[in-house]
Write an enzyme that holds these catalytic residues in place. Structure first.
Site, PDB file in Angstrom:
ATOM      1  N   ALA A 152       0.834  -1.193   0.000  1.00 54.06           N
ATOM      2  CA  ALA A 152       0.000   0.000   0.000  1.00 54.06           C
ATOM      3  C   ALA A 152       0.876   1.253   0.000  1.00 54.06           C
ATOM      4  O   ALA A 152       2.040   1.220   0.399  1.00 54.06           O
ATOM      5  CB  ALA A 152      -0.919   0.003   1.213  1.00 54.06           C
ATOM      6  N   GLY A 163      -0.265  -5.466   0.552  1.00 49.67           N
ATOM      7  CA  GLY A 163      -1.406  -5.515  -0.351  1.00 49.67           C
ATOM      8  C   GLY A 163      -1.094  -6.143  -1.687  1.00 49.67           C
ATOM      9  O   GLY A 163      -1.982  -6.689  -2.344  1.00 49.67           O
ATOM     10  N   GLU A 197      -1.517  -9.709  -1.199  1.00 49.43           N
ATOM     11  CA  GLU A 197      -2.953  -9.958  -1.064  1.00 49.43           C
ATOM     12  C   GLU A 197      -3.646  -9.976  -2.422  1.00 49.43           C
ATOM     13  O   GLU A 197      -4.582 -10.751  -2.633  1.00 49.43           O
ATOM     14  CB  GLU A 197      -3.567  -8.920  -0.125  1.00 49.43           C
ATOM     15  CG  GLU A 197      -3.118  -9.136   1.316  1.00 49.43           C
ATOM     16  CD  GLU A 197      -3.569  -8.056   2.259  1.00 49.43           C
ATOM     17  OE1 GLU A 197      -4.047  -8.383   3.364  1.00 49.43           O
ATOM     18  OE2 GLU A 197      -3.441  -6.860   1.908  1.00 49.43           O
ATOM     19  N   GLU A 236       3.157  -6.058   7.355  1.00 48.05           N
ATOM     20  CA  GLU A 236       2.379  -4.969   7.945  1.00 48.05           C
ATOM     21  C   GLU A 236       2.678  -4.725   9.419  1.00 48.05           C
ATOM     22  O   GLU A 236       2.582  -3.582   9.894  1.00 48.05           O
ATOM     23  CB  GLU A 236       0.879  -5.238   7.763  1.00 48.05           C
ATOM     24  CG  GLU A 236       0.359  -4.954   6.368  1.00 48.05           C
ATOM     25  CD  GLU A 236       0.468  -6.145   5.433  1.00 48.05           C
ATOM     26  OE1 GLU A 236      -0.183  -6.140   4.378  1.00 48.05           O
ATOM     27  OE2 GLU A 236       1.214  -7.098   5.766  1.00 48.05           O
TER      28      GLU A 236
END
Length: 265
Positions: free
Chosen positions: A71, A116, A119, A139
Protein backbone atom coordinates in the site's frame (compact mmCIF):
# COMPACT_ATOMS: atom_id res chain seq x y z
CA UNK A 1 -13.46 1.21 -21.89
CA UNK A 2 -12.71 3.13 -18.69
CA UNK A 3 -9.96 5.73 -18.53
CA UNK A 4 -7.55 4.08 -16.10
CA UNK A 5 -4.93 6.20 -14.38
CA UNK A 6 -2.96 3.53 -12.50
CA UNK A 7 -3.33 0.32 -14.49
CA UNK A 8 -3.69 -1.05 -18.00
CA UNK A 9 -6.38 -3.49 -19.06
CA UNK A 10 -5.58 -5.19 -22.37
CA UNK A 11 -7.96 -7.65 -23.98
CA UNK A 12 -6.62 -10.47 -26.17
CA UNK A 13 -3.16 -10.25 -24.63
CA UNK A 14 -0.96 -12.28 -24.60
CA UNK A 15 -3.36 -14.41 -26.67
CA UNK A 16 -6.98 -14.36 -27.82
CA UNK A 17 -9.60 -14.45 -25.06
CA UNK A 18 -7.07 -13.60 -22.34
CA UNK A 19 -7.03 -10.26 -20.51
CA UNK A 20 -3.86 -8.82 -19.02
CA UNK A 21 -4.23 -6.42 -16.11
CA UNK A 22 -1.02 -4.52 -15.36
CA UNK A 23 -0.58 -2.32 -12.30
CA UNK A 24 1.15 0.72 -13.76
CA UNK A 25 2.76 2.95 -11.14
CA UNK A 26 6.41 1.92 -11.66
CA UNK A 27 7.79 5.06 -9.97
CA UNK A 28 5.97 3.94 -6.80
CA UNK A 29 6.74 0.24 -7.37
CA UNK A 30 3.06 -0.15 -8.36
CA UNK A 31 1.92 0.49 -4.79
CA UNK A 32 -1.79 0.46 -3.99
CA UNK A 33 -3.64 3.67 -3.17
CA UNK A 34 -7.25 4.88 -3.40
CA UNK A 35 -6.93 5.58 -7.13
CA UNK A 36 -5.59 2.08 -7.78
CA UNK A 37 -8.53 0.67 -5.80
CA UNK A 38 -10.97 2.73 -7.89
CA UNK A 39 -9.31 1.70 -11.15
CA UNK A 40 -9.26 -1.96 -10.10
CA UNK A 41 -12.98 -1.93 -9.34
CA UNK A 42 -13.67 -0.45 -12.77
CA UNK A 43 -11.38 -3.00 -14.45
CA UNK A 44 -13.12 -5.91 -12.72
CA UNK A 45 -16.49 -4.54 -13.83
CA UNK A 46 -15.21 -4.32 -17.41
CA UNK A 47 -14.01 -7.92 -17.28
CA UNK A 48 -17.33 -9.04 -15.79
CA UNK A 49 -19.24 -7.22 -18.53
CA UNK A 50 -17.23 -9.06 -21.19
CA UNK A 51 -16.91 -12.38 -19.40
CA UNK A 52 -18.36 -14.42 -22.26
CA UNK A 53 -15.35 -13.41 -24.37
CA UNK A 54 -12.69 -14.03 -21.68
CA UNK A 55 -11.09 -17.37 -20.82
CA UNK A 56 -8.50 -16.14 -18.33
CA UNK A 57 -6.98 -13.08 -16.68
CA UNK A 58 -3.26 -12.42 -16.15
CA UNK A 59 -2.26 -9.96 -13.42
CA UNK A 60 1.19 -8.39 -13.27
CA UNK A 61 3.07 -5.19 -12.49
CA UNK A 62 4.80 -2.75 -14.81
CA UNK A 63 8.58 -2.95 -14.95
CA UNK A 64 11.07 -5.56 -13.79
CA UNK A 65 11.20 -4.65 -10.10
CA UNK A 66 7.72 -4.94 -8.71
CA UNK A 67 4.41 -6.77 -9.00
CA UNK A 68 2.75 -4.60 -6.35
CA UNK A 69 4.97 -3.42 -3.51
CA UNK A 70 2.17 -2.93 -0.99
CA UNK A 71 0.00 0.00 0.00
CA UNK A 72 0.97 3.63 -0.48
CA UNK A 73 2.06 4.44 3.10
CA UNK A 74 2.20 8.19 2.41
CA UNK A 75 -1.55 8.07 1.76
CA UNK A 76 -2.44 5.57 4.49
CA UNK A 77 -0.69 7.43 7.33
CA UNK A 78 -3.20 10.29 6.94
CA UNK A 79 -6.28 8.10 7.41
CA UNK A 80 -8.47 8.39 10.47
CA UNK A 81 -9.82 5.10 11.87
CA UNK A 82 -13.23 5.57 10.12
CA UNK A 83 -11.46 6.44 6.86
CA UNK A 84 -9.20 3.39 7.29
CA UNK A 85 -12.24 1.14 7.78
CA UNK A 86 -13.85 2.48 4.60
CA UNK A 87 -10.63 2.16 2.55
CA UNK A 88 -9.76 -1.32 3.78
CA UNK A 89 -13.33 -2.62 3.46
CA UNK A 90 -13.34 -1.37 -0.12
CA UNK A 91 -10.05 -3.20 -0.77
CA UNK A 92 -11.39 -6.42 0.77
CA UNK A 93 -14.56 -6.33 -1.31
CA UNK A 94 -12.64 -5.57 -4.50
CA UNK A 95 -10.20 -8.45 -3.99
CA UNK A 96 -13.10 -10.80 -3.25
CA UNK A 97 -14.82 -9.81 -6.51
CA UNK A 98 -11.53 -10.52 -8.25
CA UNK A 99 -11.25 -13.92 -6.58
CA UNK A 100 -14.82 -14.80 -7.55
CA UNK A 101 -14.41 -14.28 -11.28
CA UNK A 102 -15.68 -17.52 -12.89
CA UNK A 103 -12.49 -17.95 -14.91
CA UNK A 104 -8.88 -18.70 -13.93
CA UNK A 105 -6.80 -15.73 -12.80
CA UNK A 106 -3.00 -15.98 -13.00
CA UNK A 107 -0.61 -13.82 -10.99
CA UNK A 108 2.63 -13.19 -12.88
CA UNK A 109 4.81 -12.01 -10.00
CA UNK A 110 7.73 -10.12 -11.48
CA UNK A 111 9.33 -8.61 -8.36
CA UNK A 112 8.10 -7.25 -5.04
CA UNK A 113 4.74 -8.65 -3.88
CA UNK A 114 4.49 -7.26 -0.38
CA UNK A 115 1.54 -6.41 1.84
CA UNK A 116 -1.41 -5.51 -0.35
CA UNK A 117 0.56 -6.74 -3.35
CA UNK A 118 0.73 -10.26 -1.97
CA UNK A 119 -2.95 -9.96 -1.06
CA UNK A 120 -3.70 -9.23 -4.73
CA UNK A 121 -1.75 -12.36 -5.69
CA UNK A 122 -3.51 -14.45 -3.04
CA UNK A 123 -6.84 -13.49 -4.62
CA UNK A 124 -5.60 -15.04 -7.88
CA UNK A 125 -5.91 -18.76 -8.62
CA UNK A 126 -2.39 -19.65 -9.74
CA UNK A 127 0.81 -17.78 -8.93
CA UNK A 128 4.04 -17.98 -10.93
CA UNK A 129 7.08 -15.95 -9.84
CA UNK A 130 10.35 -14.77 -11.29
CA UNK A 131 13.54 -15.60 -9.40
CA UNK A 132 13.89 -11.98 -8.23
CA UNK A 133 10.47 -11.96 -6.54
CA UNK A 134 10.24 -10.89 -2.89
CA UNK A 135 7.06 -11.98 -1.14
CA UNK A 136 5.62 -11.22 2.28
CA UNK A 137 3.10 -9.55 4.57
CA UNK A 138 5.25 -7.11 6.59
CA UNK A 139 2.38 -4.97 7.95
CA UNK A 140 3.27 -5.59 11.62
CA UNK A 141 6.46 -3.59 11.06
CA UNK A 142 4.15 -0.60 10.44
CA UNK A 143 1.95 -1.26 13.45
CA UNK A 144 -0.76 -2.79 11.27
CA UNK A 145 -1.97 -6.24 10.22
CA UNK A 146 -2.76 -7.50 6.70
CA UNK A 147 -6.29 -6.25 6.01
CA UNK A 148 -6.87 -6.97 2.34
CA UNK A 149 -7.67 -10.61 3.04
CA UNK A 150 -4.11 -11.63 3.91
CA UNK A 151 -4.82 -13.15 7.32
CA UNK A 152 -7.56 -15.26 5.78
CA UNK A 153 -6.23 -16.31 2.37
CA UNK A 154 -2.64 -16.96 3.46
CA UNK A 155 -3.88 -19.13 6.34
CA UNK A 156 -6.09 -21.15 3.99
CA UNK A 157 -3.13 -21.58 1.66
CA UNK A 158 -0.27 -22.47 4.02
CA UNK A 159 -1.96 -23.37 7.32
CA UNK A 160 -2.32 -21.66 10.67
CA UNK A 161 1.19 -22.22 11.97
CA UNK A 162 3.02 -21.01 8.88
CA UNK A 163 0.63 -18.08 8.51
CA UNK A 164 1.19 -16.92 12.09
CA UNK A 165 4.94 -17.21 11.63
CA UNK A 166 5.01 -15.28 8.36
CA UNK A 167 2.62 -12.54 9.48
CA UNK A 168 3.90 -12.09 13.04
CA UNK A 169 7.55 -11.94 11.95
CA UNK A 170 6.79 -9.87 8.85
CA UNK A 171 9.15 -12.21 6.99
CA UNK A 172 10.14 -11.43 3.42
CA UNK A 173 10.57 -14.57 1.37
CA UNK A 174 12.58 -15.01 -1.78
CA UNK A 175 10.89 -16.84 -4.65
CA UNK A 176 12.23 -20.28 -3.77
CA UNK A 177 11.15 -19.90 -0.14
CA UNK A 178 7.68 -18.86 -1.30
CA UNK A 179 7.61 -21.95 -3.50
CA UNK A 180 8.50 -24.19 -0.58
CA UNK A 181 5.65 -22.71 1.45
CA UNK A 182 3.29 -23.33 -1.46
CA UNK A 183 2.53 -19.63 -1.97
CA UNK A 184 3.68 -19.80 -5.59
CA UNK A 185 3.37 -22.82 -7.88
CA UNK A 186 6.44 -22.20 -10.02
CA UNK A 187 9.64 -20.12 -10.00
CA UNK A 188 11.42 -19.26 -13.25
CA UNK A 189 14.21 -16.92 -14.41
CA UNK A 190 12.82 -13.45 -15.01
CA UNK A 191 13.75 -13.57 -18.71
CA UNK A 192 11.62 -16.72 -19.06
CA UNK A 193 8.58 -15.47 -17.12
CA UNK A 194 6.45 -14.65 -20.16
CA UNK A 195 7.36 -17.91 -21.89
CA UNK A 196 6.56 -20.00 -18.83
CA UNK A 197 3.27 -18.18 -18.28
CA UNK A 198 2.33 -18.93 -21.88
CA UNK A 199 3.02 -22.63 -21.30
CA UNK A 200 0.85 -22.50 -18.19
CA UNK A 201 -1.96 -20.83 -20.13
CA UNK A 202 -1.67 -23.63 -22.68
CA UNK A 203 -2.06 -26.29 -20.00
CA UNK A 204 -5.16 -24.71 -18.49
CA UNK A 205 -6.90 -23.22 -21.52
CA UNK A 206 -6.62 -26.38 -23.60
CA UNK A 207 -9.17 -27.94 -21.25
CA UNK A 208 -12.95 -27.48 -21.30
CA UNK A 209 -13.87 -23.95 -20.14
CA UNK A 210 -16.99 -25.01 -18.25
CA UNK A 211 -15.04 -27.70 -16.41
CA UNK A 212 -12.33 -25.20 -15.43
CA UNK A 213 -14.93 -22.79 -14.07
CA UNK A 214 -16.74 -25.57 -12.21
CA UNK A 215 -13.47 -26.81 -10.70
CA UNK A 216 -12.63 -23.31 -9.46
CA UNK A 217 -16.10 -22.86 -7.94
CA UNK A 218 -16.05 -26.24 -6.19
CA UNK A 219 -12.52 -25.79 -4.83
CA UNK A 220 -13.34 -22.37 -3.39
CA UNK A 221 -16.47 -23.81 -1.77
CA UNK A 222 -14.22 -26.05 0.34
CA UNK A 223 -13.18 -22.96 2.33
CA UNK A 224 -16.66 -21.58 2.84
CA UNK A 225 -18.85 -24.64 3.32
CA UNK A 226 -19.04 -27.72 5.52
CA UNK A 227 -17.76 -30.95 3.98
CA UNK A 228 -21.28 -32.16 3.23
CA UNK A 229 -22.27 -28.86 1.60
CA UNK A 230 -19.01 -28.83 -0.36
CA UNK A 231 -19.66 -32.34 -1.63
CA UNK A 232 -23.12 -31.26 -2.81
CA UNK A 233 -21.59 -28.32 -4.66
CA UNK A 234 -18.99 -30.63 -6.21
CA UNK A 235 -21.77 -33.00 -7.31
CA UNK A 236 -23.84 -30.17 -8.79
CA UNK A 237 -20.86 -28.84 -10.73
CA UNK A 238 -19.99 -32.31 -12.05
CA UNK A 239 -23.59 -32.77 -13.26
CA UNK A 240 -23.39 -29.32 -14.85
CA UNK A 241 -20.39 -30.57 -16.83
CA UNK A 242 -22.47 -33.55 -17.99
CA UNK A 243 -24.86 -31.06 -19.59
CA UNK A 244 -22.13 -29.74 -21.91
CA UNK A 245 -21.09 -30.76 -25.39
CA UNK A 246 -17.48 -30.40 -24.22
CA UNK A 247 -17.81 -33.36 -21.86
CA UNK A 248 -19.06 -35.59 -24.69
CA UNK A 249 -16.27 -34.30 -26.91
CA UNK A 250 -13.62 -34.85 -24.24
CA UNK A 251 -14.71 -38.39 -23.48
CA UNK A 252 -15.13 -39.28 -27.15
CA UNK A 253 -11.67 -37.90 -27.91
CA UNK A 254 -10.19 -40.00 -25.10
CA UNK A 255 -11.84 -43.17 -26.40
CA UNK A 256 -10.83 -42.36 -29.98
CA UNK A 257 -7.25 -41.49 -28.93
CA UNK A 258 -7.33 -38.00 -30.44
CA UNK A 259 -7.02 -34.42 -29.18
CA UNK A 260 -10.29 -32.95 -27.92
CA UNK A 261 -11.66 -29.82 -29.59
CA UNK A 262 -13.46 -27.89 -26.85
CA UNK A 263 -15.87 -25.06 -27.70
CA UNK A 264 -17.02 -23.94 -24.27
CA UNK A 265 -20.55 -25.29 -24.86
Amino acid sequence: MADYQTLRLEFNKPRPNVVTLTFDRPDALNALNSQVSSDLKAAIAEIENNISEVRAVVVTGEGSKSFVAGADIAEMVKLTPPEARSFLHDIQQTFTRFENLPIPVFAKINGYALGGGLEVALACDIRIASENAVIGLPEVSLGLIPAGGGTQRLTRLVGEGHSKYLIMTGARLNAQEAFRYGIVSKVVPQDNLDEELDKLLDKVLNHAPVAIGSAKFAIQASFNESLNSGLEIELDEAVRCFQTKDLREGMSAFLEKRKAEFTGK
